[in-house]
Structures are given as structure tokens and as C-alpha cells.
Design a protein around this motif. Structure first.
Motif, PDB file in Angstrom:
ATOM      1  N   ALA A 380       0.823  -1.214   0.000  1.00 23.91           N
ATOM      2  CA  ALA A 380       0.000   0.000   0.000  1.00 23.91           C
ATOM      3  C   ALA A 380       0.854   1.259   0.000  1.00 23.91           C
ATOM      4  CB  ALA A 380      -0.932  -0.016   1.215  1.00 23.91           C
ATOM      5  N   HIS A 381       2.008   1.218   0.645  1.00 25.29           N
ATOM      6  CA  HIS A 381       2.868   2.399   0.710  1.00 25.29           C
ATOM      7  C   HIS A 381       3.321   2.859  -0.674  1.00 25.29           C
ATOM      8  CE1 HIS A 381       3.575   3.675   4.826  1.00 25.29           C
ATOM      9  NE2 HIS A 381       3.521   2.401   5.214  1.00 25.29           N
ATOM     10  N   ALA A 382       3.415   1.943  -1.608  1.00 28.00           N
ATOM     11  CA  ALA A 382       3.868   2.315  -2.956  1.00 28.00           C
ATOM     12  C   ALA A 382       2.862   3.211  -3.671  1.00 28.00           C
ATOM     13  CB  ALA A 382       4.119   1.053  -3.785  1.00 28.00           C
ATOM     14  N   PHE A 383       1.590   3.215  -3.197  1.00 34.54           N
ATOM     15  CA  PHE A 383       0.534   3.997  -3.854  1.00 34.54           C
ATOM     16  C   PHE A 383      -0.038   5.080  -2.944  1.00 34.54           C
ATOM     17  CE2 PHE A 383       0.436  -0.368  -5.546  1.00 34.54           C
ATOM     18  CZ  PHE A 383       0.645  -0.110  -6.886  1.00 34.54           C
ATOM     19  N   ALA A 384       0.583   5.321  -1.795  1.00 31.88           N
ATOM     20  CA  ALA A 384       0.019   6.216  -0.781  1.00 31.88           C
ATOM     21  C   ALA A 384      -0.208   7.628  -1.317  1.00 31.88           C
ATOM     22  CB  ALA A 384       0.933   6.266   0.437  1.00 31.88           C
ATOM     23  N   ALA A 385      -1.232   8.278  -0.773  1.00 29.76           N
ATOM     24  CA  ALA A 385      -1.541   9.658  -1.141  1.00 29.76           C
ATOM     25  C   ALA A 385      -0.525  10.608  -0.516  1.00 29.76           C
ATOM     26  CB  ALA A 385      -2.949  10.017  -0.664  1.00 29.76           C
ATOM     27  N   SER A 386      -0.439  11.792  -1.073  1.00 28.46           N
ATOM     28  CA  SER A 386       0.486  12.793  -0.545  1.00 28.46           C
ATOM     29  C   SER A 386       0.030  13.275   0.829  1.00 28.46           C
ATOM     30  CB  SER A 386       0.556  13.992  -1.494  1.00 28.46           C
ATOM     31  OG  SER A 386       1.227  15.079  -0.883  1.00 28.46           O
ATOM     32  N   PRO A 387       0.954  13.417   1.767  1.00 25.77           N
ATOM     33  CA  PRO A 387       0.578  13.942   3.086  1.00 25.77           C
ATOM     34  C   PRO A 387       0.212  15.421   3.046  1.00 25.77           C
ATOM     35  CG  PRO A 387       2.962  13.650   2.939  1.00 25.77           C
ATOM     36  CD  PRO A 387       2.375  13.023   1.705  1.00 25.77           C
ATOM     37  N   ALA A 389      -2.113  16.634   1.132  1.00 22.64           N
ATOM     38  CA  ALA A 389      -3.517  16.779   0.733  1.00 22.64           C
ATOM     39  C   ALA A 389      -4.269  17.594   1.784  1.00 22.64           C
ATOM     40  CB  ALA A 389      -4.169  15.406   0.567  1.00 22.64           C
ATOM     41  N   LYS A 390      -5.254  18.379   1.325  1.00 24.22           N
ATOM     42  CA  LYS A 390      -5.976  19.279   2.225  1.00 24.22           C
ATOM     43  C   LYS A 390      -7.161  18.609   2.915  1.00 24.22           C
ATOM     44  CE  LYS A 390      -4.698  23.448  -0.328  1.00 24.22           C
ATOM     45  NZ  LYS A 390      -5.188  24.642  -1.063  1.00 24.22           N
ATOM     46  N   GLY A 391      -7.404  17.337   2.619  1.00 23.82           N
ATOM     47  CA  GLY A 391      -8.491  16.636   3.290  1.00 23.82           C
ATOM     48  C   GLY A 391      -9.866  17.047   2.821  1.00 23.82           C
ATOM     49  N   ASP A 392      -9.971  17.565   1.587  1.00 26.10           N
ATOM     50  CA  ASP A 392     -11.278  17.983   1.079  1.00 26.10           C
ATOM     51  C   ASP A 392     -11.724  17.153  -0.120  1.00 26.10           C
ATOM     52  OD1 ASP A 392      -9.566  18.899  -0.868  1.00 26.10           O
ATOM     53  OD2 ASP A 392     -10.062  21.027  -0.646  1.00 26.10           O
ATOM     54  N   GLY A 393     -11.000  16.086  -0.430  1.00 26.88           N
ATOM     55  CA  GLY A 393     -11.396  15.199  -1.518  1.00 26.88           C
ATOM     56  C   GLY A 393     -11.114  15.737  -2.907  1.00 26.88           C
ATOM     57  N   ARG A 394     -10.463  16.890  -3.035  1.00 27.70           N
ATOM     58  CA  ARG A 394     -10.252  17.465  -4.367  1.00 27.70           C
ATOM     59  C   ARG A 394      -9.251  16.664  -5.187  1.00 27.70           C
ATOM     60  NH1 ARG A 394     -12.809  22.226  -5.232  1.00 27.70           N
ATOM     61  NH2 ARG A 394     -13.533  23.347  -3.382  1.00 27.70           N
ATOM     62  N   THR A 395      -8.399  15.908  -4.535  1.00 29.58           N
ATOM     63  CA  THR A 395      -7.442  15.091  -5.283  1.00 29.58           C
ATOM     64  C   THR A 395      -7.973  13.685  -5.537  1.00 29.58           C
ATOM     65  OG1 THR A 395      -6.338  14.509  -3.199  1.00 29.58           O
ATOM     66  CG2 THR A 395      -5.454  16.375  -4.429  1.00 29.58           C
ATOM     67  N   GLY A 396      -9.232  13.450  -5.205  1.00 28.16           N
ATOM     68  CA  GLY A 396      -9.866  12.179  -5.531  1.00 28.16           C
ATOM     69  C   GLY A 396     -10.058  11.276  -4.327  1.00 28.16           C
ATOM     70  N   HIS A 397     -10.769  10.166  -4.571  1.00 28.09           N
ATOM     71  CA  HIS A 397     -11.020   9.197  -3.510  1.00 28.09           C
ATOM     72  C   HIS A 397      -9.710   8.659  -2.951  1.00 28.09           C
ATOM     73  CE1 HIS A 397     -15.253   9.215  -4.390  1.00 28.09           C
ATOM     74  NE2 HIS A 397     -15.031   8.890  -5.647  1.00 28.09           N
ATOM     75  N   GLY A 398      -9.718   8.448  -1.642  1.00 26.18           N
ATOM     76  CA  GLY A 398      -8.543   7.871  -0.996  1.00 26.18           C
ATOM     77  C   GLY A 398      -7.463   8.854  -0.654  1.00 26.18           C
ATOM     78  N   PHE A 400      -7.084  10.475   1.835  1.00 25.28           N
ATOM     79  CA  PHE A 400      -6.725  10.321   3.241  1.00 25.28           C
ATOM     80  C   PHE A 400      -5.697   9.217   3.459  1.00 25.28           C
ATOM     81  CE2 PHE A 400     -10.331   7.526   2.408  1.00 25.28           C
ATOM     82  CZ  PHE A 400      -9.851   6.305   2.873  1.00 25.28           C
ATOM     83  N   CYS A 401      -5.502   8.365   2.430  1.00 30.79           N
ATOM     84  CA  CYS A 401      -4.650   7.174   2.597  1.00 30.79           C
ATOM     85  C   CYS A 401      -3.175   7.553   2.447  1.00 30.79           C
ATOM     86  CB  CYS A 401      -5.050   6.091   1.598  1.00 30.79           C
ATOM     87  SG  CYS A 401      -4.475   4.455   2.060  1.00 30.79           S
ATOM     88  N   THR A 402      -2.709   8.383   3.383  1.00 31.97           N
ATOM     89  CA  THR A 402      -1.330   8.861   3.405  1.00 31.97           C
ATOM     90  C   THR A 402      -0.438   7.810   4.069  1.00 31.97           C
ATOM     91  OG1 THR A 402      -1.692   9.916   5.543  1.00 31.97           O
ATOM     92  CG2 THR A 402      -2.160  11.244   3.587  1.00 31.97           C
ATOM     93  N   PRO A 403       0.875   7.984   4.006  1.00 33.12           N
ATOM     94  CA  PRO A 403       1.753   7.022   4.694  1.00 33.12           C
ATOM     95  C   PRO A 403       1.439   6.872   6.180  1.00 33.12           C
ATOM     96  CG  PRO A 403       3.026   8.328   3.146  1.00 33.12           C
ATOM     97  CD  PRO A 403       1.656   8.930   3.162  1.00 33.12           C
ATOM     98  N   SER A 404       1.137   7.977   6.846  1.00 39.24           N
ATOM     99  CA  SER A 404       0.834   7.876   8.276  1.00 39.24           C
ATOM    100  C   SER A 404      -0.477   7.128   8.508  1.00 39.24           C
ATOM    101  CB  SER A 404       0.771   9.269   8.914  1.00 39.24           C
ATOM    102  OG  SER A 404      -0.179  10.087   8.252  1.00 39.24           O
ATOM    103  N   TYR A 405      -1.469   7.309   7.625  1.00 39.17           N
ATOM    104  CA  TYR A 405      -2.729   6.575   7.746  1.00 39.17           C
ATOM    105  C   TYR A 405      -2.480   5.069   7.607  1.00 39.17           C
ATOM    106  CZ  TYR A 405      -7.395   4.797   6.625  1.00 39.17           C
ATOM    107  OH  TYR A 405      -8.561   4.068   6.623  1.00 39.17           O
ATOM    108  N   ILE A 406      -1.651   4.692   6.636  1.00 40.51           N
ATOM    109  CA  ILE A 406      -1.363   3.269   6.424  1.00 40.51           C
ATOM    110  C   ILE A 406      -0.679   2.678   7.661  1.00 40.51           C
ATOM    111  CG2 ILE A 406      -0.002   1.631   5.052  1.00 40.51           C
ATOM    112  CD1 ILE A 406      -0.445   3.552   2.646  1.00 40.51           C
TER     113      ILE A 406
END
Length: 514
Positions: A380-387, A389-398, A400-406
Motif C-alpha cells: 500500500a505504501h507504494a501507492f500512498a496519497a500525498s501527506p 492533501a488538504k483533506g477535502d477530496g479534491r485530489t480524488g477518492h482515498g 486520506f490514505c497517506t503514509p501515516s494513515y497506512i
């Protein structure tokens, strides 16, 4: 309409005279019971929390909701005066100075209101418009829901409506959707929609939440609701379901109404947006510990996404179903649904791939398969979202799935596999790195860390983390976090009587807002 009435009706949300002079309103005003005042205005005029907040000024719709639910009160005189002016309530009814719109005392002499007997056989002639805020107070509608308080619920479609027409009250059965425009008028006026539906004489109901709109009006509504969705996602991440759920359901009602009319490409756009709102409603209900509603709205999101041909959204609803299976501790379904998401690889973004892999890991944790669990989390870490992100969903689904979330999910998996000793250091590192925007996630992670501390016998540390999580739960309305904090308090309370544990027990016992 006399001079006094002219002055009073010029204020933002002038409540009808019939409501103002009702015994319930007079008693509420005399006692300065603003919870009851707000509830009466909301229920008997159909005015939304957002419209009430706008009329009062310097107030949010979430605060209006909190006042109605008794979570917060109205205390300062300046705020009381804004309420009086916003609703057109004379100052003396609230024990306040005369309001500017009341004029001099000589102007306030008014004839007593006439009373009329109920008429069961009175017939209406012509069309009866459903009044909106600011309409003449010669027409007042009182809603009487046969099911309960939430008149926008889709569980039942009919309301009994007491309609005052020229002083006479009539009882009519009306479809909920036909009164929707009255509750969302503020939003619709913002995009140029000012018409409301009518009930025709001799007809029990006229179905249609509002009339068919011009293409430009639909486009404006879609743009507005899209912006609202991003704001609501961010609000949820920062403050939790208490502040977002009511707004999500209000926007869903508008979208369901639009779907009755729109066609072609616009229908696909509305369907896509509706599926996003439905999925958000599902998550908010889940965080509020209402799994039945969560599963219902996930199914609805999947249906709308399928109709619109949005394969990414269909995949995302499968991911959400997998999460719900984890909550039920169904390992087989958790794994199977997470794998079904990944089979639609061409439609997936990187963060969705990350979310699906870490979700599959939860299934393996439930099965006790440590090796497969850790492997999926590493992938999952290979595809993690950028930390960032503003948390408003503008960069798409998921997003929230940042490295710290994983890593927080890795720690959760260690807890599932009864390894609190492995979970503690992972939680501690991940919480330091978790972006500030994800406050609700922070509260849940802290309560899980407190469970891990309890599991290794560090009861004071467990109490400290649980107390912090409890505070976030109180602010956000996250029933799930609250329930888990209470469980920790109960568990460590029988093991340790240190001051930290005693303080946690006291905090839990004093918790009355959930």
C-alpha cells in the motif's frame, strides 16, 4: 398590512404571525428557551438551519443544529437581539429593549388576532403555494409527521399538514418531497432558483420538489453542490459527523429532486455527485455508530454510480463495503471485497489502490495471517496519497490514505492480532506524522493507542490517550470513538486506581452530550 407589519416583515426571516402568537412560542420566549424557539421556527415554517443562521447573522448552521439539540445555548444579549431581529420577534417577548423595527410605543397598538374554528369540509380554490421565508403570514403551515421528527427521512412519504388559509385551518396529506423547496430555499436562491411547487385544488399532492430547471440553472446547482461536497469532506475530517451529517442529507435531498427531471449528460453529472454525497452519508453514519444507515447509503451510492457509469465510484463503494465487513469481523468478505476493487485496475487512482490493499490487510489480520497482512500494508505504501492533501477530496477518492494513515492501520492490524506490544510504537510514530487536518482520525487512533497501552499494562498512559480521544469525540460527535474510549475506561478502571485513571473515569461519567 399595517405599518408595524410592514416594518417587521422587512427583516430577514419574519416568522408568521400565527406562530409568533402561538402559546408554545410565547411560553418559549418568556422563558428565553432558545432551543424551543429555534425548534418551532425550524419545524413549523420548514426553514433550514442554514437559512436560520443566515437570518440571525454571525452564526453557522451547525450552531443552530447544536442549539436545537440542546448541545449549546444562547446567552449573550447581543446574540439574543440578533435572534429577535432575524426572526422578527418583538423585544418585549424576550425581555429585551424594543427593537428598531417596532417603532415608538404608540405604533405598537394592534388589533387582537381573530380566531377561527377548524373547518374539516372547507375547500380550497385555485393553487395553494407552499410559503417560503418572507411570505405573507396570512398562510401558515404546520407539519405533523406521523413517524417522528425527521420529516426529510425517506422511510415514509406522507405528512399531514395543517394549512392556515385566510384564518381557516385545513388538514392535507402532502408528499415530503413537495415541501423540500421550502427547506432549501436559501441554497436554491443562491443559484437563481426562486420558484416553488404548488398543490392544486382537489389533488392530495403535486409530486415534484421543484419545477424543471433550465440547463444553466442545473449547471449552477451542480457547481454549487460540488463545492459544498468538498467543504463537507473537509469539515468531517476536521470536526467529525456532528457538524457534517445534517448538511449532507440536505444536499442529498436537493440531488434526489434534481434527478426527477434532469436528462442526458447533466443526469450523469448529477448521478455522479449524488453517489459522492451518498457515500459521505454512509461514512458519517458509520462514524456515528449507525451501521444500518451506513450500509443503506453505501448501497444507494453504488446504485447511482452504476447508473452513471462511474467505475471508479463503483470500486470505491466496494471498498466501503469491505470496511463495513471488517466492522462486522467478517474476514472472508473483507478480503474478497477488497480484492474485487483491485480487479478494476484500469479505473483506479494510486490512492484508491493503496486504500484497497491496506483494507485487504485487515481481512488477513482477522484471519490471523500476519505475513499476508504485513505484505499488503507494505504494498500500500507504494501507492500512498500525498501527506500534503488538504483533506477535502479534491485530489480524488482515498486522499486520506497517506503514509501515516497506512501505518495507523498497521498498528490496528497488530491490535486485531492481539499484539499490543507491536502496535504501541507504530501508533506513536504515525500519530506524530498524521496531518493536522485529520482530527477525527487522530481521535480514533488515540483511543486505539490507549487500548494498546492497556494491553501491555501501561494504564496511566492508556488513561491519558483515552482522555484526549474522549475530548475529540465530544467535539466531533464521533460515537465510535466515544464508545471505544468508554470501553478503555471500563477495562483499566478495574485494574488501576491511579489519579490519571480516576480522572478518565470521572470524565466518562460526566459525559452527557452523546
Amino acid at each position: 398590512m399595517d405599518e408595524h407589519e410592514n416594518r417587521r416583515s422587512s427583516y430577514p426571516l419574519t416568522i408568521p404571525d400565527a406562530l409568533l402568537q402561538s402559546e408554545a412560542m410565547q411560553q418559549a420566549c418568556a422563558a428565553r428557551n432558545f432551543r424551543e424557539i429555534f425548534r418551532l421556527v425550524n419545524r413549523r415554517t420548514g426553514t433550514s438551519h442554514a437559512a436560520m443562521a443566515a437570518a440571525i447573522g454571525k452564526m453557522t448552521s451547525s450552531r443552530v443544529s447544536d442549539v436545537i439539540r440542546g448541545v449549546r445555548g444562547i446567552r449573550g444579549q447581543e446574540v439574543m437581539e440578533r435572534v429577535a431581529d432575524g426572526f422578527g420577534i418583538p423585544g418585549e417577548m424576550l425581555g429585551l429593549p424594543r427593537r428598531p423595527w417596532q417603532g415608538s410605543p404608540e405604533d405598537s397598538v394592534r388589533p387582537e388576532a381573530s380566531t377561527y374554528p377548524d373547518s374539516a369540509d372547507q375547500k380550497t380554490s385555485g393553487a395553494l403555494p407552499i410559503p417560503r421565508m418572507g411570505d405573507s403570514d396570512e398562510i401558515n403551515i404546520e407539519y405533523s409527521d406521523l413517524r417522528g421528527d425527521d420529516f426529510l427521512s425517506d422511510s415514509h412519504d406522507m405528512l399531514l399538514v395543517s394549512v392556515w388559509i385566510e384564518g381557516r385551518k385545513q388538514l392535507m396529506a402532502i408528499n415530503r418531497r413537495s415541501i423540500l423547496a421550502g427547506t432549501v430555499g436559501g441554497v436554491l436562491q443562491g443559484v437563481g432558483i426562486s420558484q416553488v411547487p404548488v398543490l392544486e385544488s382537489g389533488s392530495a399532492l403535486k409530486s415534484a420538489s421543484f419545477p424543471k430547471l433550465k440547463d444553466s440553472q442545473v449547471d449552477a446547482a451542480i457547481e454549487h453542490l460540488q463545492d459544498m461536497w468538498h467543504a463537507l469532506v473537509r469539515m468531517d475530517n476536521l470536526f467529525g459527523p456532528r457538524h457534517a451529517l445534517a448538511s449532507v442529507h440536505q444536499q442529498l435531498s436537493i440531488l434526489e429532486s434534481l434527478l426527477e427531471h434532469v436528462r442526458g449528460n447533466q443526469r450523469h453529472e448529477v448521478l455522479g455527485l449524488a453517489s459522492k454525497y451518498a457515500e459521505s452519508a454512509a461514512w458519517l453514519h458509520e462514524d456515528s455508530a449507525d451501521m444500518a444507515s451506513a450500509e443503506k447509503w453505501t448501497r444507494q451510492a453504488m446504485e447511482w454510480a452504476t447508473e452513471s457509469g462511474d467505475q471508479l465510484m463503483v470500486s470505491w463503494t466496494l471498498f466501503r463495503r469491505s470496511q463495513q465487513a471488517t466492522t462486522r469481523k467478517n474476514a472472508a468478505q473483507t478480503i474478497s471485497l477488497a480484492q474485487s476493487v483491485q480487479r478494476n485496475a484500469a479505473a483506479l487512482t494510486a490512492p484508491v489502490r493503496a486504500a484497497a490493499r491496506q483494507q485487504e490487510a485487515h481481512g488477513y489480520a482477522l484471519d490471523g495471517d500476519e505475513r499476508a497482512c504485513q505484505q499488503r500494508l507494505d504494498e500500500a505504501h507504494a501507492f500512498a496519497a500525498s501527506p500534503d492533501a488538504k483533506g477535502d477530496g479534491r485530489t480524488g477518492h482515498g486522499d486520506f490514505c497517506t503514509p501515516s494513515y497506512i501505518e495507523i492501520q498497521r498498528a490496528n492490524c497488530w491490535l486485531t492480532m492481539s499484539r499490543p506490544d507491536r502496535a504501541v510504537p507504530v501508533f506513536e510514530r504515525a500519530l506524530v506524522e498524521l496531518p493536522d487536518v485529520y482530527q477525527r482520525d487522530r481521535g480514533l487512533a488515540q483511543v486505539r493507542l490507549s487500548m494498546a497501552y492497556a494491553g501491555i499494562g501501561e494504564y496511566d498512559a492508556a488513561a491519558t490517550e483515552a482522555a484526549s480521544a474522549l475530548q475529540i469525540a465530544r467535539i466531533s460527535g464521533s460515537t465510535r470513538t466515544l464508545n471505544e474510549a468508554v470501553s478503555v475506561a471500563n477495562a483499566i478502571g478495574v485494574k488501576c486506581d491511579s489519579p490519571a485513571v480516576a480522572n478518565l473515569i470521572t470524565a466518562v461519567r460526566s459525559e452527557t452530550e452523546f
